[in-house]
Design a protein around this motif. Sequence first.
Motif, PDB file in Angstrom:
ATOM      1  N   ASP A 153       0.855  -1.196   0.000  1.00  0.00           N
ATOM      2  CA  ASP A 153       0.000   0.000   0.000  1.00  0.00           C
ATOM      3  C   ASP A 153       0.881   1.233   0.000  1.00  0.00           C
ATOM      4  O   ASP A 153       1.372   1.665   1.046  1.00  0.00           O
ATOM      5  N   PRO A 154       1.124   1.838  -1.202  1.00  0.00           N
ATOM      6  CA  PRO A 154       2.016   2.994  -1.246  1.00  0.00           C
ATOM      7  C   PRO A 154       1.452   4.210  -0.534  1.00  0.00           C
ATOM      8  O   PRO A 154       2.170   5.179  -0.293  1.00  0.00           O
ATOM      9  N   CYS A 155       0.170   4.199  -0.182  1.00  0.00           N
ATOM     10  CA  CYS A 155      -0.433   5.352   0.488  1.00  0.00           C
ATOM     11  C   CYS A 155      -0.301   5.279   2.003  1.00  0.00           C
ATOM     12  O   CYS A 155      -0.659   6.216   2.712  1.00  0.00           O
ATOM     13  N   SER A 156       0.157   4.146   2.518  1.00  0.00           N
ATOM     14  CA  SER A 156       0.316   3.990   3.956  1.00  0.00           C
ATOM     15  C   SER A 156       1.398   4.935   4.455  1.00  0.00           C
ATOM     16  O   SER A 156       2.476   5.039   3.873  1.00  0.00           O
ATOM     17  N   GLN A 157       1.139   5.622   5.567  1.00  0.00           N
ATOM     18  CA  GLN A 157       2.141   6.531   6.128  1.00  0.00           C
ATOM     19  C   GLN A 157       3.389   5.768   6.561  1.00  0.00           C
ATOM     20  O   GLN A 157       4.513   6.245   6.365  1.00  0.00           O
ATOM     21  N   ASP A 158       3.197   4.583   7.158  1.00  0.00           N
ATOM     22  CA  ASP A 158       4.360   3.796   7.567  1.00  0.00           C
ATOM     23  C   ASP A 158       5.165   3.344   6.357  1.00  0.00           C
ATOM     24  O   ASP A 158       6.409   3.378   6.373  1.00  0.00           O
ATOM     25  N   ALA A 159       4.469   2.927   5.291  1.00  0.00           N
ATOM     26  CA  ALA A 159       5.171   2.503   4.081  1.00  0.00           C
ATOM     27  C   ALA A 159       5.930   3.673   3.474  1.00  0.00           C
ATOM     28  O   ALA A 159       7.077   3.527   3.027  1.00  0.00           O
ATOM     29  N   ASP A 160       5.300   4.828   3.449  1.00  0.00           N
ATOM     30  CA  ASP A 160       5.979   6.025   2.933  1.00  0.00           C
ATOM     31  C   ASP A 160       7.232   6.335   3.755  1.00  0.00           C
ATOM     32  O   ASP A 160       8.286   6.697   3.206  1.00  0.00           O
ATOM     33  N   LEU A 161       7.118   6.213   5.080  1.00  0.00           N
ATOM     34  CA  LEU A 161       8.248   6.505   5.952  1.00  0.00           C
ATOM     35  C   LEU A 161       9.394   5.528   5.691  1.00  0.00           C
ATOM     36  O   LEU A 161      10.565   5.932   5.594  1.00  0.00           O
ATOM     37  N   ILE A 162       9.073   4.244   5.568  1.00  0.00           N
ATOM     38  CA  ILE A 162      10.102   3.235   5.318  1.00  0.00           C
ATOM     39  C   ILE A 162      10.788   3.495   3.979  1.00  0.00           C
ATOM     40  O   ILE A 162      12.021   3.488   3.871  1.00  0.00           O
TER      41      ILE A 162
END
Length: 280
Positions: free
Chosen positions: A153-162
């Motif tokens: 999920d590229p929209c996830s804040q955690d994914a974006d942070l990673i």
Amino acid sequence: MTTTPIGRQRPPRLLELLDPPIHRVLDRIPIQAGQRVLDIGAGTGQLTTRLARLVGPSGNVTAVDRDTRYLAPTGIIDVCQRALDADELPGEPGSFDVAVARWMHGALPDPNAVIRQIIDRLQPGGWLILADVPFTPAQVFQPRPDYATWTSDPCSQDADLIQHLMTMIYGFLTGTGRPTWPLDVTRPLVAAGLNPVCAHRSVETWTGGGPGCQILADAAEHLRPRLVQPELGHNDLDRFVNLMADPTVILGSYERRTVHARKPATPQHPATPATPSVQA
């Protein structure tokens, strides 16, 4: 005989991620007792230790790194301080049976010149192994609410942070954000007459709490003073470190590239056109 790390472990340890693919290549090429090996980018010496075991007491390993504090010479291992982007490599032409070169300090001013140096140091029939980490955007997988399946999920804040921090860490460690060797690294090897030339690329999944994610967490802590910016605070870095310990987080590793090739056993010369016969 082994090398001995001096002091605390050398942070960050991303260079160690290059070792497993190199070990797989070492399983495939015939390194024999008594041979001489050039180990470029020796780091803390884990790979150097294996090379020393392979060549045995009658062999020699020349370990090269810009920072040699974590290497110790032995009866088999010589330690040389060199900066790959500035200095000439040790050894005379044709003085090594195997050369291993891995480097996490980014693109070189003239990587093809360095490759030519390494090939020159190899004797005919010698093996060359190159390794680096080309940048690829991280893919992050997180559990769905039911924890039954994972999603990217590229929209996830955690994914974006990673993804953001993996990109920043890569940039700081390489200095340029680019790999050490040319993207078409097989071309200069083939042009130099090496054959066979084999290239391998690999990406694996890392799980929070595992060795790969722990290395990322260690790198983030080590680089914290440089990573903190107006748009990225200490709380974000703390969150990243916690995610790297969370077993529900799965992400794609940095890509690892390994190339091995063999120098011709006899010098290669362009074919000479046949001289036309003259009829009397």
